[in-house]
Design an enzyme around this catalytic site. Sequence first.
Site, PDB file in Angstrom:
ATOM      1  N   GLU F  34       0.852  -1.113   0.044  1.00  0.00           N
ATOM      2  CA  GLU F  34      -0.007   0.132   0.041  1.00  0.00           C
ATOM      3  C   GLU F  34       0.827   1.206   0.019  1.00  0.00           C
ATOM      4  O   GLU F  34       1.831   1.343   0.720  1.00  0.00           O
ATOM      5  CB  GLU F  34      -0.735  -0.024   1.304  1.00  0.00           C
ATOM      6  CG  GLU F  34      -1.851   1.160   1.182  1.00  0.00           C
ATOM      7  CD  GLU F  34      -2.437   1.513   2.766  1.00  0.00           C
ATOM      8  OE1 GLU F  34      -1.698   0.982   3.672  1.00  0.00           O
ATOM      9  OE2 GLU F  34      -3.550   1.974   2.860  1.00  0.00           O
ATOM     10  N   HIS F  36       2.499   4.787   0.550  1.00  0.00           N
ATOM     11  CA  HIS F  36       2.472   5.099   2.185  1.00  0.00           C
ATOM     12  C   HIS F  36       3.251   6.632   1.847  1.00  0.00           C
ATOM     13  O   HIS F  36       4.469   6.872   2.532  1.00  0.00           O
ATOM     14  CB  HIS F  36       3.418   4.361   3.169  1.00  0.00           C
ATOM     15  CG  HIS F  36       2.604   3.532   3.947  1.00  0.00           C
ATOM     16  ND1 HIS F  36       1.978   2.394   3.483  1.00  0.00           N
ATOM     17  CD2 HIS F  36       2.168   3.483   5.205  1.00  0.00           C
ATOM     18  CE1 HIS F  36       1.476   1.536   4.175  1.00  0.00           C
ATOM     19  NE2 HIS F  36       1.472   2.303   5.351  1.00  0.00           N
ATOM     20  N   ASP F  45       3.396  -1.820   5.688  1.00  0.00           N
ATOM     21  CA  ASP F  45       2.578  -2.496   6.573  1.00  0.00           C
ATOM     22  C   ASP F  45       2.735  -4.058   6.612  1.00  0.00           C
ATOM     23  O   ASP F  45       2.327  -4.854   7.535  1.00  0.00           O
ATOM     24  CB  ASP F  45       1.156  -2.477   6.049  1.00  0.00           C
ATOM     25  CG  ASP F  45       0.591  -1.055   6.361  1.00  0.00           C
ATOM     26  OD1 ASP F  45       1.139  -0.350   6.975  1.00  0.00           O
ATOM     27  OD2 ASP F  45      -0.693  -0.799   5.822  1.00  0.00           O
ATOM     28  N   GLU F 122      -7.061  -1.726   7.393  1.00  0.00           N
ATOM     29  CA  GLU F 122      -8.147  -2.249   6.957  1.00  0.00           C
ATOM     30  C   GLU F 122      -8.212  -3.883   6.622  1.00  0.00           C
ATOM     31  O   GLU F 122      -9.385  -4.119   6.192  1.00  0.00           O
ATOM     32  CB  GLU F 122      -8.028  -1.700   5.394  1.00  0.00           C
ATOM     33  CG  GLU F 122      -8.318  -0.392   4.922  1.00  0.00           C
ATOM     34  CD  GLU F 122      -6.865   0.382   5.309  1.00  0.00           C
ATOM     35  OE1 GLU F 122      -5.933   0.007   6.012  1.00  0.00           O
ATOM     36  OE2 GLU F 122      -7.032   1.726   4.807  1.00  0.00           O
ATOM     37  N   GLU F 182       4.829   5.588  11.470  1.00  0.00           N
ATOM     38  CA  GLU F 182       5.114   4.749  10.597  1.00  0.00           C
ATOM     39  C   GLU F 182       6.569   5.195   9.865  1.00  0.00           C
ATOM     40  O   GLU F 182       7.627   4.314   9.720  1.00  0.00           O
ATOM     41  CB  GLU F 182       4.319   4.305   9.303  1.00  0.00           C
ATOM     42  CG  GLU F 182       3.028   3.836   9.780  1.00  0.00           C
ATOM     43  CD  GLU F 182       2.002   3.444   8.958  1.00  0.00           C
ATOM     44  OE1 GLU F 182       1.741   2.404   8.711  1.00  0.00           O
ATOM     45  OE2 GLU F 182       1.645   4.248   7.966  1.00  0.00           O
TER      46      GLU F 182
END
Lengths: 258, 258, 258, 258, 258, 258
Positions: F34, F36, F45, F122, F182
Amino acid sequence: MSETVLISELPWTDYEKRLAKGRTPVLLPVGALEQHGPHLPLNCDTVIPLAVCEAVAKRIGALVAPPLEYGYKSQPRSGGGNHFPGTTSLDGNTLVLMTRDIIREFGRHGVRKMAIVVGHTENLMFTTEACDLALRDLKAQGITDMKLIHLGYWEFMTEPTIGKVFPDGFPSWNLEHAGVMETSVMLYLRKNLVDFGQVPKHPPADFPPYDIHPVDPHRIPSSGALSSGQTATAEKGKYMFDEYVETIAEALKKEFAL
Amino acid sequence: MSETVLISELPWTDYEKRLAKGRTPVLLPVGALEQHGPHLPLNCDTVIPLAVCEAVAKRIGALVAPPLEYGYKSQPRSGGGNHFPGTTSLDGNTLVLMTRDIIREFGRHGVRKMAIVVGHTENLMFTTEACDLALRDLKAQGITDMKLIHLGYWEFMTEPTIGKVFPDGFPSWNLEHAGVMETSVMLYLRKNLVDFGQVPKHPPADFPPYDIHPVDPHRIPSSGALSSGQTATAEKGKYMFDEYVETIAEALKKEFAL
Amino acid sequence: MSETVLISELPWTDYEKRLAKGRTPVLLPVGALEQHGPHLPLNCDTVIPLAVCEAVAKRIGALVAPPLEYGYKSQPRSGGGNHFPGTTSLDGNTLVLMTRDIIREFGRHGVRKMAIVVGHTENLMFTTEACDLALRDLKAQGITDMKLIHLGYWEFMTEPTIGKVFPDGFPSWNLEHAGVMETSVMLYLRKNLVDFGQVPKHPPADFPPYDIHPVDPHRIPSSGALSSGQTATAEKGKYMFDEYVETIAEALKKEFAL
Amino acid sequence: MSETVLISELPWTDYEKRLAKGRTPVLLPVGALEQHGPHLPLNCDTVIPLAVCEAVAKRIGALVAPPLEYGYKSQPRSGGGNHFPGTTSLDGNTLVLMTRDIIREFGRHGVRKMAIVVGHTENLMFTTEACDLALRDLKAQGITDMKLIHLGYWEFMTEPTIGKVFPDGFPSWNLEHAGVMETSVMLYLRKNLVDFGQVPKHPPADFPPYDIHPVDPHRIPSSGALSSGQTATAEKGKYMFDEYVETIAEALKKEFAL
Amino acid sequence: MSETVLISELPWTDYEKRLAKGRTPVLLPVGALEQHGPHLPLNCDTVIPLAVCEAVAKRIGALVAPPLEYGYKSQPRSGGGNHFPGTTSLDGNTLVLMTRDIIREFGRHGVRKMAIVVGHTENLMFTTEACDLALRDLKAQGITDMKLIHLGYWEFMTEPTIGKVFPDGFPSWNLEHAGVMETSVMLYLRKNLVDFGQVPKHPPADFPPYDIHPVDPHRIPSSGALSSGQTATAEKGKYMFDEYVETIAEALKKEFAL
Amino acid sequence: MSETVLISELPWTDYEKRLAKGRTPVLLPVGALEQHGPHLPLNCDTVIPLAVCEAVAKRIGALVAPPLEYGYKSQPRSGGGNHFPGTTSLDGNTLVLMTRDIIREFGRHGVRKMAIVVGHTENLMFTTEACDLALRDLKAQGITDMKLIHLGYWEFMTEPTIGKVFPDGFPSWNLEHAGVMETSVMLYLRKNLVDFGQVPKHPPADFPPYDIHPVDPHRIPSSGALSSGQTATAEKGKYMFDEYVETIAEALKKEFAL
C-alpha cells in the site's frame, strides 16, 4: 530513485514513474511453503522464483511484485504430499482468487505485461485459472490489452543442461523434488539455509501412476525428498540458475517486445 | 437384476444390493467436451475413460457412475487451447465443486472405495482438489473411511507399449492430444465417429515452455491436433485399451483389497 | 458430415459448420441421478429430456449438448427425498455454476439461441438462476443477444393428453414421480431398463403442505415412487413423448424464429 | 417480561428465558421486496408471513425472528418478472447463505425447533437449500437434533376455502400474484397500504409453459399483477389469514410436539 | 400517492414516480440483531439507523429501503462478543453479498444516489466491501454513475454534543455499546422497549488491545453492556438523534447536490 | 539447528522439533502492499509487523510464519484510498480465505497457539472473520483447542508513549497513515528505504465522517500520506518499536501461558 527492482521497496511515486505508463513488465513469483527434505528450508519454492525474477527484472527492466509464499497442496508424486509438518498450503480456490486479485490490481495500475513465475508444480493449474479469470474480470472493466506469460521456471532448463547436471540420467521433474536441481540452486542462492549433511541418500521414490486420498505416508520417502541431492553443488546451481534467468529473460523480451 | 455396471441404468433397489454395504467400488469417469482435431469427435475425453471404467468394472465387480462430460479449460500445450469452437469448459471451481459433491453423495450411500478416472489432462489438479475437499467434508460428517484412487488413464500405459505404439519415438503425453493414442483408441471404441481421412498430417506442435494469456491462436496448429494420428489403427487402439483396463483393474484390486 | 444432432459426436470443424454462425439453436438437457422406484432406472430424469432434445433437434435443425446427469437434491414431495441410495445430487450452487459455465461457453462459440430442457423438477430454480447469471456474465463480456428458453419438458403436456393418460384423475406433477408418465415414457424409450413387475401398487403418497429437515423417511413411500405406474404402457409413453416433442419444437421454432 | 413474540424487541436476557432451553420454536419469515401491481405495496410477501408468524407464535408459544425482507428474483410466471422497478432481489446464493447463517445462529443459541415461513414462491428452493446446508454445518459442529419445518404459507389454504374465495374457479397459486388472495389479506392486515381503486381489471395472464431469458416485458401484464384482485375483500382476507394461522399452528404443534 | 418514505410501503408505480428518474436518493439502513444488555432490545442497531433514515429522508426527499436486520458477528471490544444468546449474526461474506445485491438492484431501477447507513460497528468493513463490489458489478453492466455514501451514523455526533452528553468524559464509541448513547436514543425512539430498571451499573469494560478466539466470556461484562447507561435520558436521546438527522441530511444534500 | 525464528528458513524436520508438540506459538504477520506517501516504500505494513513478530518470537520462543504481503483495499480515511498506483489489494473474501487456510494448516501441524499480527488497519475485520472461520473448520475436523490472538500492533502503544511521540497532540491512528509513527519505525528498521526529503509537509487530512464510493481523489492529500512525518526520527522509531515488542510479548506470554 532506488535501483531496486522490488516493487515493495519503492514509494508509490517512484513505482509510478518506473511503470512508464504500462510499458514496464511486472513479474509475480508464486511459491509455496513446503517441506523439501531435511536439508532444505521450507521456502525453496519461493526463494528460487523470487531470485529468478529479480535477476530477470534487472536484465529486462522489469519490476518484481512481492511473492506469494503459500501455494497449493503438496502432492505425493511431485512434492511428497501435504501431510508433512511445515507444508502449509492453500485450498485451490484461495490460490486462484489471490493470484487473480493481484493481476487485476496491477491491471488497474496500468500494467499491461505480466509474468507469473511459478516455483511450485502444484500451483500451475490454479495460477492458470487465475490468469483466465483475471483477464475476464479486466475485460468486464474495459481493460482488454493485458498480456500474461505464465511459466514454471524449471521448464526453461535446456536439454543440454539436463544432460550435464544429471549425467546418470534425469529422473523427472516431479522426482526432482528436493533433489539435485533444487539443492544445487539453493546452495548457490542461500547456502546458509542448506544443511548438506542432511541430504538423503535414498533412491528416487517409486510411485504407481495414481494418487491415493487420503495420502498413505508409508508409501512416501520419510525424508520428504523424492530423490537424492547428493550430487548437488553450488556450481551446478549457478549454472542452472543462470540458464533460467537467461532463457526466461529472452522469452519475456520477445513476448513483451522489449 | 441387470448385469449392467452402469449405476444410471439400475433401479435404486438393485443399486443398493450391488453396493454390498460399501464393499463395491464406484468408478467416476471425468471427461471433457473438447476439440480433438478434425477427425475425432468432441467427446474423446469422456468416451475413453467411460469405456475403460466399464471394462474395469466388469473385471473387478465395480459400478460406474455417470461421467462428467464437461471438464476444465483446454490448455494450448496439452489440448490446443480453449478458443476452439466446440470446446466447452468449466471454471476450475465449478469442476471442483461438481466432483466434490458427487464423491460426497456416494459416501452418503455407503460407498467407501471410489476411483476418479480422468480422461482430460487439464482436469487433474481440480479433481485432485475435489478429492481433498470431499474427504474433508465427509470427515466433518463423521465418515472417515472413504478411500479414493485418483488417476489419469493414460498414465497406465507401460513403457513397452509406448515403444510399440510409437516406434519412431514418443513425443509426450501432452503432444499426444488427438494424436496416435487417442485416434487409435477411438478407432477401436467408436470407429463410426472417426473421420480418418481428416487426420492432420502436420508435425507435432512446437511450443515454448510457457503459456500466453490470452491465447494466441496463431501459435497453435489450426487443426487443433498437437501431433498427427496418421499411424493410428484400431489394433493399436485395442492393444492400448486392453492394457489400460488390465493395469487399472490390477491397481484397483490391490488398493481396494478386492 | 455426420447426421447426428449430438454435439459430442461431432469434430469441432463440423460443429462449427453446423452452428451456422449462431443461427442454430443448442439444446441442453439437465437431468439428475435420482431414484425412481424399484422399477425404473436412476437415469429417468436424464434419459427423457435427452431423448426429447434429440427428437426436437432433428425437427428444428438444432444441436444437443451433452446432458447434465446430476441434478439438485431430490425433495420428498416431488422426488421422494434425497436419502435414498442411488440418488446422487449436487448442492444448489454447484448446479448453478455448472449450467452457467456451459451457457457462457456456448455463447463464446457464437451460439445465440439456447434451450435449457430440464428433466428434474428440483433443478428448475437453480437452472433459472444459471440463466440469469450466464446472461449477466455474457453481457459483461460484450455479448448481449443470447436468448435462452428455459423449460421443464413435462409442462408441455396438454390438458387433453392429461385427460387421456390419467382417465381416473391426474394426481399432480409432483406425485407423478416414478408414476404413470415417467414409467410410460421409459417403457417407450428404454423398455429394457424398466422392470415392470416391480411397479409399486401403493396409493399416491399423501404429504402435508410442508417439508421437514432432516427428512423423515417413514413418511415417504418406501418404494420411492410417489404414485403407482401400474397403468403405464409404452403406447401412452409414445403418445406423451410425441406430444412433448411436437409442442416443444413448435415453441422453439416460434421463439427462435426458425 | 414483555409479551411480544418478536425476538427483536426482547433484551437478550428475556430472550434466553423465553427460549426455555430450546423447547420454544423460532419462526423465521422469509419474504421479498417485489412489485404486487399498482394497488399493493412492495412488501406484501414480507408483511403476510410476518403477520402469520406473529399470530402462530402467540398460539403456540413460539418466538418470531426478524423477517428477511429481500428474496429471490421475481419470475414472470409467478411474480411478473424481475424487471419491474421496485422489485429488489438477491442472487440465489445470497439468499441461501443468508438463511443458512441465521438458522445456524439460532442453533448456536440452543434453538432446536425452527419453522421457515416463506412468503414468496421464488424463495422456496433456495430456502430449502439453506435448510439442508444449515443442518450439514450444524452437524459438523456437533448439533444433530435441530428440526426444521419449511413451508410456503399459501399452501395451507384448504380446498373448501379455495372454493369459497374463488367461486368462479381458482386460477393457480402462481397466477394469484397480486390477485384475490394477496389483495384480500393485505386489506385485512394493512388496509392503509392498499389502493383498491388501482386494482387491475385485466384477465389472468396467459403464459406459455416456459420462460424466456432475458425477460420480454411485453408478454407480461403491464400492471405487474397476474390476475385481478377485483373480488378481494378484507373479510375474505381475514378468513384466509385465520385459516393459515390455524392450520400452520396445528402443523407446528404436531411436528414440534408442543 | 402515499407520503411514506418507506419503499416497502409503496406500490411499484408510486415508487417509480418517486424515483424521479434516479434523482431521488435511496437510504439503506444496515443493522444487526445483537444483544444490548439486559435493558435494551436486540434490535437497537436496526431501529436507530432506520429511524435516522426515515427522518433524513423526509428532510431531503429521499426514500428508505427495508433495513438489513442481521449484521456481522459481534466482537467483544465493540459489541460484547458473538457468544450471547440472541446475537444472531452473518458470516462476513454473506453480509457483503447481501448488501452488494441490494445496491445492484437499486442501480438497475435507475437509482444513482444511495447512502448505506450502518447501525452496527462490526458491519462497516463488510458493507464497505459491498460498495466496492457493487460498483464493480454495475460497471460491468454499463452503469458507471452510481454514487454511494457509506457511513456509521454515530460518527456524525459532534464534539460539543459528546461533551454535553458525556460530561464526565467519553469512553469511546466501542465502549458505548449499550451505554448512554444507545440507551438514550432508544428511550427517545422506543421507550416501551427499554427496561430502564435493568440498566447495568458496572464500570466500563476494560479490554486489552487484542482479541481472543474463541472468545473468553469471563472477560466480558456478563450484562453484555460495555458501559453503563445509567445517565441516559430520552432528552439526551432526542438531542443526539436530532443531531444525527441534521448532520447526515446536510452531508447527503451536499454530496447528492440536492 | 538454525537459530532463526522464521519458519520459512527451517527444514521441516527442524520445524517439527521446534514446534514442541504444539507448545510453541506461531506468529503470522498480515500486511499489505500500500502506498505510504512519497517517502516510504509500499511494504511498510508488512515490514513493521514482520519485524515485530521476529523480535517478539525471539523473546518468547515463538516461530514466525511468512507474512501476507497483500491486504485489503486501502480506505481513504485510514490509508488514502485504493486508487493510488502501487496499492495492490485483495477482495475481502480473498483475504479471509487466505488467512483461514493458513491458520487451518498450522492447526493440522499441531500448532495450538497462534497470533495474527496485523499491520494494516483495513485488514482487521477480514482477519477477524478468518479467525472465526478457521476455528469453525478446525472444530469440524476434531481440533478444538486452538487459541488465536488477533491484534493490530499499533494498538499496543501506551498512552505515555503517545504523549512523548506526539507532543503536539495525537491526530488519530487513522490519520497516522504514513505519518510520524510509521516514518519513525521505518527509519529505525529500514532507513535505506526511507526518502526523508520527500516527507510531505501538509497538515493532517480533514475528512468528513463518511466515505464516498467511488473514491474522489481530489479530497485526499495528493501525497498519499494523511499527516506529516516531519517530526519522525529513528530514535522515536526505536522507542515505539521496542514498546510494541515488549507489550506484545507480554500479552502473548500471558495468553499462551509461556
